[in-house]
Design a protein around this motif. Structure first.
Motif, PDB file in Angstrom:
ATOM      1  N   ASP A  99       3.325  -3.168  -2.424  1.00 52.62           N
ATOM      2  CA  ASP A  99       3.085  -2.829  -1.022  1.00 52.62           C
ATOM      3  C   ASP A  99       3.687  -1.434  -0.771  1.00 52.62           C
ATOM      4  OD1 ASP A  99       2.658  -4.560   1.797  1.00 52.62           O
ATOM      5  OD2 ASP A  99       4.060  -2.887   1.993  1.00 52.62           O
ATOM      6  N   ALA A 100       3.174  -0.728   0.223  1.00 48.74           N
ATOM      7  CA  ALA A 100       3.714   0.608   0.513  1.00 48.74           C
ATOM      8  C   ALA A 100       5.168   0.549   0.973  1.00 48.74           C
ATOM      9  CB  ALA A 100       2.871   1.301   1.575  1.00 48.74           C
ATOM     10  N   HIS A 101       5.580  -0.595   1.499  1.00 43.04           N
ATOM     11  CA  HIS A 101       6.955  -0.733   2.003  1.00 43.04           C
ATOM     12  C   HIS A 101       7.848  -1.416   0.962  1.00 43.04           C
ATOM     13  CE1 HIS A 101       4.353  -0.512   5.611  1.00 43.04           C
ATOM     14  NE2 HIS A 101       5.350   0.189   6.127  1.00 43.04           N
TER      15      HIS A 101
ATOM     16  N   GLY B 103       0.964  -6.173   3.254  1.00 41.92           N
ATOM     17  CA  GLY B 103       0.473  -5.267   4.283  1.00 41.92           C
ATOM     18  C   GLY B 103      -0.930  -4.754   4.024  1.00 41.92           C
TER      19      GLY B 103
ATOM     20  N   HIS C 199       7.574  -9.897   2.762  1.00 41.89           N
ATOM     21  CA  HIS C 199       8.731  -9.481   1.962  1.00 41.89           C
ATOM     22  C   HIS C 199       9.897  -8.902   2.755  1.00 41.89           C
ATOM     23  CE1 HIS C 199       6.684  -5.261   1.333  1.00 41.89           C
ATOM     24  NE2 HIS C 199       6.573  -5.696   2.564  1.00 41.89           N
TER      25      HIS C 199
ATOM     26  N   TYR D   5      -3.187  -2.018   6.825  1.00 35.47           N
ATOM     27  CA  TYR D   5      -3.437  -1.917   8.263  1.00 35.47           C
ATOM     28  C   TYR D   5      -4.753  -1.231   8.589  1.00 35.47           C
ATOM     29  CZ  TYR D   5       1.146  -3.688   7.811  1.00 35.47           C
ATOM     30  OH  TYR D   5       2.188  -4.505   7.436  1.00 35.47           O
TER      31      TYR D   5
ATOM     32  N   ASP E 150      -1.532  -1.316   1.947  1.00 31.38           N
ATOM     33  CA  ASP E 150      -1.165  -0.185   2.811  1.00 31.38           C
ATOM     34  C   ASP E 150      -0.799   1.054   1.996  1.00 31.38           C
ATOM     35  OD1 ASP E 150       1.075  -1.515   1.940  1.00 31.38           O
ATOM     36  OD2 ASP E 150       1.936  -1.850   3.927  1.00 31.38           O
TER      37      ASP E 150
HETATM   38 ZN    ZN Z   1       3.659  -2.763   3.818  1.00 33.78          ZN
END
Ligand code: ZN
Length: 400
Positions: A171-173, A297, A135, A299, A260
């Motif tokens: 996603d965390a981002h 993501g 993304h 990790y 994530d």
């Molecule tokens: Zn992410």
């Protein structure tokens, strides 16, 4: 058990493509999830089949990316990193240059397009494409381990087929590349729930970025404070995201299910357990729309694999953890912290954490209700009003 038809995008060709060994982005997560699902008997059986990806043609990538960017990706893959390539974000810490760079992007894009076609052709109700979810890629810029934006290409494909698309990014981002792609358009409602840009890359994604022109009110960002826990995440989803999804009435959902957000992720600061993803998926399945689930993501590899496997199992309509006391086909779980199955234990929330998260989150939610809801004919409590729009197909009961 449900009679929902699931498909899992998988091609052995992708197993041999990888990022540099020191890069936190681990491409083997998809293969590990596949193994886990097969060992549970949740994949490779009636109604839960594997579908091969394909390598997208460069021409297909041009639907979003520019010629000179694709040329730069090709050159970089061959070890030729130009100044122009550097300006396009290639060769940074989170955008390393490596041999498989363009091949990986083409396969990821091909997987997303294949997943879209499976849904558009009515061959499955839910497709998991865990190779994808890039993304952060822009038409002419790489970022955050992302080079080719497969999820934008998937949304575009569905729009071209006449579908109204809702893109939900958990996603965390922040999903900045997807936001940019559809910022002035209303055919795709983009919703991103992510760790606040105050504490995490890509440092944007504020609640005040709500689209422009025809897209005004069709870009929705829900910034989550560091420390956000399951109940707070679900509260935000129920207060803002669900009413908007109902009001918009998409024909199809594209979900970026980055893991994530889970506590213990080495790159982020959210504190979710994967139980939140069960509740999230259950709500989304309740919309009864075809759904593409992209990976994104994640990790901490083992947590990511369990989270994705659990989300798949939720789509299968199966609730209970299998008896893992004997391990999986003779192989014990990689996680020594929790060997009780796919679900995480319930995470305790401290009063300090609650205080730090709740007030900031509430302010963001109030802002979204004020700025975005009117564009969808929604009242403050998320109920459908008179005009414009109203409850979309499948919308039925307004949520208070
Ligand atoms: Zn992410």
């Amino acid at each position: 058990m449900s009679d929902r038809r699931l498909a899992f995008i998988y091609s052995p060709e992708m197993e041999v493509l990888s990022y540099p060994p020191d890069c936190p982005f681990k491409t083997q997560r998809t293969g590990l999830t596949r193994q886990r699902l097969r060992s549970f008997g949740l994949l490779g059986c009636e109604g839960r089949r594997e579908v091969a990806a394909r390598e997208a043609a460069l021409e297909e990538l041009r639907a979003f990316h520019t010629d000179r960017y694709l040329e730069a990706l090709d050159r970089a893959s061959r070890g030729d990193l130009t100044v122009e390539g550097l300006h396009m974000g290639l060769g940074g810490e989170d955008t390393p240059v490596f041999k498989d760079l363009l091949a990986y992007g083409r396969w990821a894009a091909g997987g997303a397009l294949r997943a879209s076609d499976v849904l558009l052709g009515g061959e499955a109700d839910v497709v998991f494409d865990l190779w994808g979810g890039f993304h952060h890629a822009f038409p002419e810029h790489a970022g955050g381990f992302c080079y080719v934006n497969d999820v934008v290409l998937a949304c575009q494909r569905c729009v071209a087929a006449g579908r109204r698309v809702a893109y939900l990014d958990v996603d965390a981002h922040h999903g900045d590349g997807v936001q940019a792609a559809f910022y002035d358009r209303s055919e795709v409602l983009t919703l991103s729930m992510h760790e606040s840009g105050k504490t995490l890359y890509p440092w944007g994604g504020a609640e005040t970025e709500i689209g422009e022109g025809r897209g005004l009110g069709h870009n929705v960002n829900v910034p989550l404070p560091a420390g956000t826990y399951d109940d707070a995440f679900l509260r935000a989803f129920d207060r803002v995201v669900m009413p908007l999804l109902r009001a918009y009435g998409p024909d199809l959902l594209v979900v970026e299910l980055g893991m994530d957000t889970l506590a213990g992720d080495p790159l982020t600061h959210l504190m979710l357990s994967n139980n939140a993803h069960v509740d999230l998926m259950t709500r989304l399945l309740g919309l009864s729309r075809p759904m593409l689930v992209a990976g994104g993501g994640g990790y901490h590899v083992e947590n990511t694999v369990r989270g994705w496997a659990l989300a798949w199992r939720t789509c299968c309509g199966e609730e209970e953890d299998h008896d893992l006391s004997l391990g999986l086909g003779g192989v014990m779980l990689g996680s020594t912290e929790w060997a009780g199955g796919l679900r995480d234990p319930v995470r305790p929330v401290t009063p300090e954490q609650r205080r730090a998260v709740d007030a900031e989150l509430e302010t963001s939610l109030e802002t979204l209700v004020r700025l975005v809801f009117p564009h969808h004919g929604l009242g403050e409590a998320g109920q459908a009003g008179k005009a414009p729009g109203g409850a979309g197909p499948g919308g039925a009961a307004p949520k208070g």
